[in-house]
Enzyme design. Structure first.
Site, PDB file in Angstrom:
ATOM      1  N   CYS A 193      -8.845  21.204  18.526  1.00 56.89           N
ATOM      2  CA  CYS A 193      -8.882  21.695  19.881  1.00 56.89           C
ATOM      3  C   CYS A 193      -8.273  20.520  20.732  1.00 56.89           C
ATOM      4  O   CYS A 193      -8.909  19.991  21.706  1.00 56.89           O
ATOM      5  CB  CYS A 193     -10.278  22.068  20.297  1.00 56.89           C
ATOM      6  SG  CYS A 193     -11.472  20.774  20.028  1.00 56.89           S
ATOM      7  N   GLY A 215       0.915  -1.122   0.129  1.00 54.57           N
ATOM      8  CA  GLY A 215       0.097   0.052   0.006  1.00 54.57           C
ATOM      9  C   GLY A 215       1.047   1.201  -0.110  1.00 54.57           C
ATOM     10  O   GLY A 215       1.201   1.843  -1.095  1.00 54.57           O
ATOM     11  N   ARG A 238      -1.414  10.748  11.181  1.00 55.29           N
ATOM     12  CA  ARG A 238      -0.132   9.787  11.156  1.00 55.29           C
ATOM     13  C   ARG A 238       0.813  10.452  12.536  1.00 55.29           C
ATOM     14  O   ARG A 238       0.971   9.582  13.209  1.00 55.29           O
ATOM     15  CB  ARG A 238       0.802   9.510   9.962  1.00 55.29           C
ATOM     16  CG  ARG A 238      -0.298   8.777   8.713  1.00 55.29           C
ATOM     17  CD  ARG A 238       0.853   8.317   7.900  1.00 55.29           C
ATOM     18  NE  ARG A 238       1.601   7.203   8.232  1.00 55.29           N
ATOM     19  CZ  ARG A 238       2.861   7.114   8.316  1.00 55.29           C
ATOM     20  NH1 ARG A 238       3.522   8.301   8.181  1.00 55.29           N
ATOM     21  NH2 ARG A 238       3.414   6.374   8.984  1.00 55.29           N
TER      22      ARG A 238
HETATM   23  N1  LLP Z   1      -2.424  -5.960   3.317  1.00 58.80           N
HETATM   24  C1  LLP Z   1      -3.044  -6.004   4.624  1.00 58.80           C
HETATM   25  C2  LLP Z   1      -3.803  -7.370   4.916  1.00 58.80           C
HETATM   26  C3  LLP Z   1      -2.861  -4.911   5.462  1.00 58.80           C
HETATM   27  O1  LLP Z   1      -3.669  -4.770   6.523  1.00 58.80           O
HETATM   28  C4  LLP Z   1      -2.035  -3.645   4.994  1.00 58.80           C
HETATM   29  C5  LLP Z   1      -2.065  -2.480   5.747  1.00 58.80           C
HETATM   30  C6  LLP Z   1      -1.362  -4.018   3.720  1.00 58.80           C
HETATM   31  C7  LLP Z   1      -1.558  -4.889   3.038  1.00 58.80           C
HETATM   32  C8  LLP Z   1      -0.434  -2.786   3.135  1.00 58.80           C
HETATM   33  O2  LLP Z   1       0.440  -2.478   3.845  1.00 58.80           O
HETATM   34  P1  LLP Z   1       1.680  -1.415   3.582  1.00 58.80           P
HETATM   35  O3  LLP Z   1       2.265  -1.854   2.294  1.00 58.80           O
HETATM   36  O4  LLP Z   1       1.010   0.003   3.513  1.00 58.80           O
HETATM   37  O5  LLP Z   1       2.549  -1.230   4.935  1.00 58.80           O
HETATM   38  N2  LLP Z   1      -2.049   3.648   9.181  1.00 58.80           N
HETATM   39  C9  LLP Z   1      -0.871   2.977   9.337  1.00 58.80           C
HETATM   40  C10 LLP Z   1      -0.465   1.831   8.231  1.00 58.80           C
HETATM   41  C11 LLP Z   1      -1.612   0.755   8.583  1.00 58.80           C
HETATM   42  C12 LLP Z   1      -1.493  -0.230   7.789  1.00 58.80           C
HETATM   43  C13 LLP Z   1      -2.421  -1.414   7.864  1.00 58.80           C
HETATM   44  N3  LLP Z   1      -2.522  -2.188   7.098  1.00 58.80           N
HETATM   45  C14 LLP Z   1       0.303   4.116   8.926  1.00 58.80           C
HETATM   46  O6  LLP Z   1      -0.032   5.284   8.621  1.00 58.80           O
HETATM   47  O7  LLP Z   1       1.347   3.917   8.973  1.00 58.80           O
END
Ligand code: LLP
Length: 421
Positions: free
Chosen positions: A344, A273, A310
């Site tokens: 706030c 992602g 974040r």
């Molecule tokens: N696959 C699954 C099942 C996931 O839950 C996630 C992310 C991904 C793939 C992709 O992960 P990535 O390649 O983006 O690391 N909000 C947090 C990140 C949460 C990720 C949740 N799951 C942040 O802003 O760092």
């Protein structure tokens, strides 16, 4: 040095941050199409294995126009909710290109996906039973927990002992029993050990684990190894990117050997992602106030944690660029400030004790690497409007790809009468 990344990549194309804010308002998410396409290509070419596919993890950024580009680049996608499925289908993804990775979902949600022809991944024994009861004889995938995790913060580690995700490998006999009881066909297994690694050691280990486990099942169509690929958030300090080439070749060797021994036609999937969208996004905002409270210099902006969560959620670091109001040169002299938003809560901090070039009210501030988990985690907290999103297209021109919320959007879902309308 200050605009190191955006200069090097000609991020703003034919325009400038000042012009963009003037035209579309502030705050504003800005995306660069060339960078997005390059990151997609990086991932598509990541592993030298003939039947390797990339599932873009929609939760990182679900803007329809970005999804269309990602699809054009040849990626498939994962979805975590019916909403993500809806948006992916609207962006032109076919059901067979979507993988629904449910977590504690209702039978209706499972069937919403399944009835559209989307493969569903189940991540507990009780959910597998539910799936079987509603869909005996169906095809299903199972999410396993390979016993180890990674991540930039404990909240985003999704493998190992302290997480709600996946089925532990010692429960394979139970999985088999349920598959048999409901005559389910296991088409794939998947994992995701966490978000943001800069060295692929744990990822590689987890692949070895999932391969071992895969040998327990016959005729799998695919193994999904998960995402988590990091990007360097501290570019101004010279942080290096993840070495995809070395990691990809190492994984490729492992997968090719395993496939030739066990299942030559199996598809291997990665699920990035952040890597795909983080670096193509900059969040622009405006400096509205400067003040000193008890020895701390605050730079007050319109980027609250409703716009970028974040830093507040994870203490995450984002590099910051300053663009002087009238387009002049960025001062060489620096000042140390705490950059805050307009929400706030005292935790509404984008960057604490950050050294930035001297800046003043009216200047534009750019939060870099904001394309992943930026807009997608934004909210209307404090009844603030979520920002607009703009795309800098490959030819350098720009276009609005999502309008800013309006005040009326805040009233949209109420059922009673509006007394002033
Ligand atoms: N696959 C699954 C099942 C996931 O839950 C996630 C992310 C991904 C793939 C992709 O992960 P990535 O390649 O983006 O690391 N909000 C947090 C990140 C949460 C990720 C949740 N799951 C942040 O802003 O760092």
């Amino acid at each position: 040095m200050q605009h190191y990344f955006t200069n090097k990549t000609n991020f703003y194309g034919n325009t400038t941050p000042q012009e963009l804010i003037k035209e579309y308002g502030s705050p504003l998410y800005v995306y660069n199409e060339n960078i997005l396409r390059q990151r997609c290509k990086d991932m598509v070419n990541f592993i030298p294995y003939k039947n390797y596919r990339v599932n873009y993890s929609t939760k990182a950024n679900a803007n329809l126009e970005l999804l269309k580009i990602i699809r054009e680049e040849g990626l498939d996608a994962d979805a975590m909710s019916p909403g993500e499925i809806h948006v992916l289908l609207s962006a032109g993804f076919l059901p067979e290109q979507i993988f629904y990775i449910g977590n504690n979902v209702s039978a209706e949600e499972m069937m919403f996906a399944y009835n559209k022809g989307i493969t569903v991944s189940i991540d507990s024994l009780s959910q597998l039973k539910k799936f079987g009861q509603h869909n005996p004889g169906g095809k299903v995938a199972v999410r396993i927990n390979p016993g180890l995790g990674v991540g930039h913060h404990e909240k985003v580690i999704t493998g190992g002992k302290h997480t709600k995700f996946g089925i532990n490998s010692d429960l394979v006999p139970e999985i088999k029993k349920l598959l048999k009881a409901y005559e389910l066909k296991l088409v794939g297994i998947n994992q995701h050990i966490g978000s943001l690694f800069m060295n692929g050691e744990q990822y590689f280990k987890s692949i070895k684990e999932i391969l071992k486990l895969a040998e327990e099942f016959e005729d799998l169509n695919f193994i999904d190894m998960g995402g988590g690929f990091g990007i360097p958030y501290k570019k101004q300090d010279g942080e290096e990117p993840l070495n995809l080439k070395v990691l990809g070749e190492k994984i490729g060797d492992l997968l090719n050997k395993w496939a030739s021994l066990n299942n030559p036609n199996i598809r291997f999937i990665s699920e990035p992602g952040r890597y795909i969208v983080a670096e193509c996004g900059v969040l622009l905002g405006t400096i509205h106030a400067k003040k000193k409270n008890n020895g701390i210099c605050y730079t007050g902006t319109d980027i609250g944690f409703n716009v970028l969560a974040r830093p507040m959620f994870y203490g995450a670091w984002h590099d910051i660029e300053i663009y002087p109001l009238n387009g002049g040169v960025v001062p060489l002299a620096m000042e140390t400030v705490t950059v805050v938003g307009n929400i706030c809560e005292s935790g509404d901090i984008i960057a604490a004790n950050r050294q930035l070039p001297l800046h003043k009210e009216g200047d534009i501030i750019g939060i870099t690497d904001a394309g992943a988990y930026g807009y997608s985690m934004s909210s209307n907290y404090n009844n603030r409007l979520r920002p607009a999103e703009v795309l800098i297209q490959s030819d350098g021109s720009h276009r609005l790809i999502r309008r800013r919320d309006t005040l009326d959007d805040l009233l949209r879902n109420f059922t009673g009468n509006c007394l002033s309308c």
